[in-house]
Scaffold this motif. Structure first.
Motif, PDB file in Angstrom:
ATOM      1  N   MET A  79       0.720  -1.238   0.006  1.00  0.00           N
ATOM      2  CA  MET A  79      -0.020  -0.187  -0.140  1.00  0.00           C
ATOM      3  C   MET A  79       0.969   1.223   0.073  1.00  0.00           C
ATOM      4  SD  MET A  79      -2.917   1.149   2.691  1.00  0.00           S
ATOM      5  CE  MET A  79      -3.841   2.579   2.729  1.00  0.00           C
ATOM      6  N   ARG A  80       0.729   2.229  -0.902  1.00  0.00           N
ATOM      7  CA  ARG A  80       1.535   3.321  -1.065  1.00  0.00           C
ATOM      8  C   ARG A  80       1.077   4.369   0.133  1.00  0.00           C
ATOM      9  NH1 ARG A  80       1.692   6.399  -6.553  1.00  0.00           N
ATOM     10  NH2 ARG A  80       3.251   4.680  -7.195  1.00  0.00           N
ATOM     11  N   THR A  81       1.790   4.948   0.771  1.00  0.00           N
ATOM     12  CA  THR A  81       1.841   5.796   1.735  1.00  0.00           C
ATOM     13  C   THR A  81       2.360   7.280   1.371  1.00  0.00           C
ATOM     14  OG1 THR A  81       3.889   5.263   2.750  1.00  0.00           O
ATOM     15  CG2 THR A  81       1.782   4.184   3.638  1.00  0.00           C
ATOM     16  N   THR A  82       1.784   8.232   1.662  1.00  0.00           N
ATOM     17  CA  THR A  82       2.134   9.633   1.377  1.00  0.00           C
ATOM     18  C   THR A  82       3.214  10.193   2.127  1.00  0.00           C
ATOM     19  OG1 THR A  82      -0.295  10.218   0.535  1.00  0.00           O
ATOM     20  CG2 THR A  82       1.419  12.079   1.046  1.00  0.00           C
ATOM     21  N   PRO A  83       4.213  10.519   1.710  1.00  0.00           N
ATOM     22  CA  PRO A  83       5.372  10.997   2.618  1.00  0.00           C
ATOM     23  C   PRO A  83       4.997  12.236   3.249  1.00  0.00           C
ATOM     24  CG  PRO A  83       6.074  11.470   0.360  1.00  0.00           C
ATOM     25  CD  PRO A  83       4.761  10.411   0.431  1.00  0.00           C
ATOM     26  N   SER A  84       5.868  12.479   4.364  1.00  0.00           N
ATOM     27  CA  SER A  84       5.509  13.686   5.349  1.00  0.00           C
ATOM     28  C   SER A  84       6.477  14.920   4.338  1.00  0.00           C
ATOM     29  CB  SER A  84       6.191  13.727   6.618  1.00  0.00           C
ATOM     30  OG  SER A  84       6.171  14.911   7.177  1.00  0.00           O
ATOM     31  N   LEU A  85       5.622  15.967   3.869  1.00  0.00           N
ATOM     32  CA  LEU A  85       6.433  17.020   3.190  1.00  0.00           C
ATOM     33  C   LEU A  85       6.660  18.288   4.311  1.00  0.00           C
ATOM     34  CD1 LEU A  85       4.067  16.787  -0.005  1.00  0.00           C
ATOM     35  CD2 LEU A  85       6.065  15.827   0.482  1.00  0.00           C
ATOM     36  N   ASP A  86       7.642  18.831   3.702  1.00  0.00           N
ATOM     37  CA  ASP A  86       8.148  20.066   4.665  1.00  0.00           C
ATOM     38  C   ASP A  86       7.338  21.254   4.118  1.00  0.00           C
ATOM     39  OD1 ASP A  86       9.995  18.508   5.879  1.00  0.00           O
ATOM     40  OD2 ASP A  86      11.424  18.667   4.516  1.00  0.00           O
ATOM     41  N   LEU A  87       6.097  21.094   4.174  1.00  0.00           N
ATOM     42  CA  LEU A  87       5.216  22.176   3.662  1.00  0.00           C
ATOM     43  C   LEU A  87       4.306  22.559   4.711  1.00  0.00           C
ATOM     44  CD1 LEU A  87       4.438  21.198   0.119  1.00  0.00           C
ATOM     45  CD2 LEU A  87       5.967  23.110   0.844  1.00  0.00           C
ATOM     46  N   ASP A  88       4.005  23.988   5.166  1.00  0.00           N
ATOM     47  CA  ASP A  88       3.012  24.329   5.994  1.00  0.00           C
ATOM     48  C   ASP A  88       1.645  24.463   5.392  1.00  0.00           C
ATOM     49  OD1 ASP A  88       1.486  25.854   7.558  1.00  0.00           O
ATOM     50  OD2 ASP A  88       2.913  27.008   8.578  1.00  0.00           O
ATOM     51  N   PRO A  89       0.714  23.690   5.841  1.00  0.00           N
ATOM     52  CA  PRO A  89      -0.619  23.452   5.193  1.00  0.00           C
ATOM     53  C   PRO A  89      -1.218  25.107   4.919  1.00  0.00           C
ATOM     54  CG  PRO A  89      -0.661  21.785   6.683  1.00  0.00           C
ATOM     55  CD  PRO A  89       0.705  22.826   6.846  1.00  0.00           C
ATOM     56  N   ARG A  90      -0.850  25.834   5.945  1.00  0.00           N
ATOM     57  CA  ARG A  90      -1.298  27.285   5.922  1.00  0.00           C
ATOM     58  C   ARG A  90      -0.784  27.994   4.893  1.00  0.00           C
ATOM     59  NH1 ARG A  90       0.315  28.544  12.240  1.00  0.00           N
ATOM     60  NH2 ARG A  90       2.294  27.322  11.146  1.00  0.00           N
ATOM     61  N   GLU A  91       0.622  27.886   4.667  1.00  0.00           N
ATOM     62  CA  GLU A  91       1.111  28.681   3.460  1.00  0.00           C
ATOM     63  C   GLU A  91       0.569  28.118   2.239  1.00  0.00           C
ATOM     64  OE1 GLU A  91       5.176  29.986   5.036  1.00  0.00           O
ATOM     65  OE2 GLU A  91       5.131  27.817   4.426  1.00  0.00           O
ATOM     66  N   ILE A  92       0.301  26.756   2.206  1.00  0.00           N
ATOM     67  CA  ILE A  92      -0.498  26.159   0.898  1.00  0.00           C
ATOM     68  C   ILE A  92      -1.746  26.650   0.626  1.00  0.00           C
ATOM     69  CG2 ILE A  92      -1.136  24.069  -0.334  1.00  0.00           C
ATOM     70  CD1 ILE A  92       1.967  24.489  -0.156  1.00  0.00           C
ATOM     71  N   ALA A  93      -2.452  26.904   1.861  1.00  0.00           N
ATOM     72  CA  ALA A  93      -3.826  27.577   1.670  1.00  0.00           C
ATOM     73  C   ALA A  93      -3.826  28.919   1.141  1.00  0.00           C
ATOM     74  CB  ALA A  93      -4.528  27.472   2.866  1.00  0.00           C
ATOM     75  N   LEU A  94      -3.064  29.429   1.272  1.00  0.00           N
ATOM     76  CA  LEU A  94      -3.009  31.088   0.723  1.00  0.00           C
ATOM     77  C   LEU A  94      -2.823  31.055  -0.852  1.00  0.00           C
ATOM     78  CD1 LEU A  94      -0.431  32.697   3.429  1.00  0.00           C
ATOM     79  CD2 LEU A  94      -2.974  33.037   2.961  1.00  0.00           C
ATOM     80  N   THR A  95      -2.098  29.966  -1.503  1.00  0.00           N
ATOM     81  CA  THR A  95      -1.909  29.889  -2.751  1.00  0.00           C
ATOM     82  C   THR A  95      -3.080  29.555  -3.483  1.00  0.00           C
ATOM     83  OG1 THR A  95      -1.194  27.553  -2.952  1.00  0.00           O
ATOM     84  CG2 THR A  95       0.586  29.006  -2.456  1.00  0.00           C
ATOM     85  N   GLN A  96      -4.128  29.166  -2.989  1.00  0.00           N
ATOM     86  CA  GLN A  96      -5.232  28.832  -3.426  1.00  0.00           C
ATOM     87  C   GLN A  96      -6.496  29.863  -3.411  1.00  0.00           C
ATOM     88  OE1 GLN A  96      -5.831  25.153  -0.827  1.00  0.00           O
ATOM     89  NE2 GLN A  96      -4.945  23.901  -2.654  1.00  0.00           N
ATOM     90  N   GLN A  97      -6.112  30.900  -2.852  1.00  0.00           N
ATOM     91  CA  GLN A  97      -7.133  32.099  -2.723  1.00  0.00           C
ATOM     92  C   GLN A  97      -7.173  32.634  -4.282  1.00  0.00           C
ATOM     93  OE1 GLN A  97      -8.460  33.219  -0.106  1.00  0.00           O
ATOM     94  NE2 GLN A  97      -7.741  31.340   1.013  1.00  0.00           N
ATOM     95  N   PRO A  98      -8.249  33.586  -4.288  1.00  0.00           N
ATOM     96  CA  PRO A  98      -8.421  34.159  -5.656  1.00  0.00           C
ATOM     97  C   PRO A  98      -7.223  34.553  -6.112  1.00  0.00           C
ATOM     98  CG  PRO A  98     -10.376  34.334  -4.326  1.00  0.00           C
ATOM     99  CD  PRO A  98      -9.361  33.879  -3.521  1.00  0.00           C
ATOM    100  N   LEU A  99      -6.824  35.035  -7.287  1.00  0.00           N
ATOM    101  CA  LEU A  99      -5.724  35.591  -7.935  1.00  0.00           C
ATOM    102  C   LEU A  99      -5.330  36.765  -7.299  1.00  0.00           C
ATOM    103  CD1 LEU A  99      -3.644  35.000  -9.839  1.00  0.00           C
ATOM    104  CD2 LEU A  99      -4.898  36.220 -11.510  1.00  0.00           C
ATOM    105  N   GLU A 100      -6.229  37.688  -7.130  1.00  0.00           N
ATOM    106  CA  GLU A 100      -5.933  39.063  -6.268  1.00  0.00           C
ATOM    107  C   GLU A 100      -5.411  38.979  -5.102  1.00  0.00           C
ATOM    108  OE1 GLU A 100      -8.816  38.077  -7.694  1.00  0.00           O
ATOM    109  OE2 GLU A 100      -8.896  38.977  -9.639  1.00  0.00           O
ATOM    110  N   ARG A 101      -5.543  37.792  -4.383  1.00  0.00           N
ATOM    111  CA  ARG A 101      -4.983  37.513  -3.085  1.00  0.00           C
ATOM    112  C   ARG A 101      -3.954  36.555  -3.068  1.00  0.00           C
ATOM    113  NH1 ARG A 101     -10.502  37.786  -1.930  1.00  0.00           N
ATOM    114  NH2 ARG A 101     -10.362  35.622  -0.991  1.00  0.00           N
ATOM    115  N   ALA A 102      -3.796  35.797  -3.779  1.00  0.00           N
ATOM    116  CA  ALA A 102      -3.185  34.582  -3.528  1.00  0.00           C
ATOM    117  C   ALA A 102      -1.610  34.967  -3.333  1.00  0.00           C
ATOM    118  CB  ALA A 102      -3.211  33.605  -4.904  1.00  0.00           C
TER     119      ALA A 102
END
Length: 214
Positions: free
Chosen positions: A1-24
């Motif tokens: 079974m494939r497992t997702t590795p732990s990534l050195d990313l902050d979910p809060r920072e990733i969420a900011l990239t998904q905002q509407p273009l004017e705020r992303a």
């Protein structure tokens, strides 16, 4: 079974990239520098369908291109029946790289420079010096390892995972744009190569900035 590795990313920072273009915001620095992120991308992005070139690069028997994808080297070559095929660029004898040049053309066979095993354009083993003395050596069992390949809209795609959905499904509506610009009919007029010491996403983002077009 494939497992997702732990990534050195902050979910809060990733969420900011998904905002509407004017705020992303852009992706956080770790997305471009983290080894764990890069390894995840090699497994999750570059193991599925990726474009390795235009069909005109392999439209004649023996014409080939070689692509390096993470730890894998793949040779795509035009077959005698007019269909391109892809194989891992590794001899079945001692694993030596068979083709060193990025592109070129062979007459009828690919020959390993190490011990001279040679393969037909369909990947089948044609010659293996000194192996005639080995009992029960079956040539049909020692062909090059094939890589899944498809041609969509004039582009050659390969799938190292063997598990990706149908290539046409992957390309989706983009194929209409490829056909609109008659991509299958294009012919290469020249080459320009760049070697850039940077993460692949930085190159992709720069290429897609329209302020560069003028």
């Amino acid at each position: 079974m494939r497992t997702t590795p732990s990534l050195d990313l902050d979910p809060r920072e990733i969420a900011l990239t998904q905002q509407p273009l004017e705020r992303a915001t852009m992706l956080p620095p770790a997305a471009f520098t983290s080894q764990s992120v890069f390894e995840w991308e090699l497994d999750q992005i570059f193991r599925g369908w990726i474009c390795v070139g235009h069909v005109s690069s392999v439209d004649e028997p023996g014409k080939y291109v070689v692509r390096e994808i993470g730890p894998d080297s793949v040779v795509v070559i035009g077959g005698e029946d007019g269909r391109p095929r892809a194989f891992l660029n590794a001899c079945r004898h001692r694993g030596s790289r068979i083709v060193e040049d990025t592109e070129g053309k062979v007459r009828r066979r690919l020959q390993c420079p190490y011990h001279a095993w040679s393969y037909g354009l369909d990947g089948s083993l044609k010659a293996a010096p000194h192996m005639d003395e080995v009992e029960d050596f079956d040539f049909s069992c020692w062909g090059l390892i094939p890589v899944r390949l498809a041609v969509v809209g004039g582009l050659v795609l390969i799938d190292l995972s063997t598990e990706a959905p149908d290539a046409a499904e992957h390309v989706g509506e983009l194929v209409e744009h490829l056909e609109h610009y008659r991509v299958p009919e294009l012919k290469r007029a020249g080459d320009r190569f760049y070697r850039v010491e940077a993460n692949w996403k930085g190159i992709a983002e720069n290429y897609n900035e329209c302020l560069h077009c003028p």
